[in-house]
Design a protein around this motif. Sequence first.
Motif: not given
Length: 276
Positions: A100-122
């Motif tokens: 995502a860092e290579r891209m102008t608009h970066g990344a967005f996450v869409f997940t059905s997981n309730v575990d919060g791992q994307f938050h934890k991963a920064g």
Amino acid sequence: MTTPPDYDRCARLLNQADGLLITAGAGLGVDSGLPDFRGVHGFWRAYPALGQARIAFEQIANPAAFAAQPRLAWGFYGHRLNLYRQTTPHQGFALLRRFAERMTHGAFVFTSNVDGQFHKAGFDAERISECHGSIHYLQCLDGCHAGIWPADDFQPAVDETRCVLTNDFPRCRRCAAIARPNVLMFGDWGWHDARSAAQQERLTRWLRQVERLVVIEIGAGTNIPTVRLMGERCRGELIRINPDEAQVPNGRCVPVAARGLAALQAIAQRLSAYEA
């Protein structure tokens, strides 16, 4: 005969993109050591006490379980809350951030997981859409108000042999009734979706900005196809990573029959050829 994944095409698509939508199901967490609950027997291996009682995932992940057997229901969700707090996200999360860092608009996450791992991963909390809510937030089981609050102060003590909560329940801040996770469960008409709805609105605004979108879908199955349908409905290219269900609906999708971490590592290796 299974066609080998076209990692070179994946890398080319990422190199040309100006925005990355990451869509993720339970299979993403397997490489971090998290259970994916595939099939009733897989679920019972993860929770043998529920297996002995012949209680299926759909029965315990249900508001009715909190009303009928709150210590068992919170034993299940309390164990998961502890597990997710203790789990370190695998290297694939960092690779996705690098893409995502290579891209102008970066990344967005869409997940059905309730575990919060994307938050934890920064990942940026303002760019995560959790369509089924988050176990790290609570709401009133009785529905006395529509408030949602963090579960940070709740430290579950769970007897894992019996899968029951042994300390006090988390309580509603207004009426002192038992609180439940702010998670969309089976047969759930009481889930408060305000937090998830706001996340979805931010995702919709972000998608309008992106001109050359690439979607990387990881570990999303067909049993509950919310995540798979999200990626298929978006314009742009779709890279579908799934060891068992990598089939794609049309030519704009790239099937990758592999585990999430291994696939992301292979894509990163090919993508490095485009780096200065």
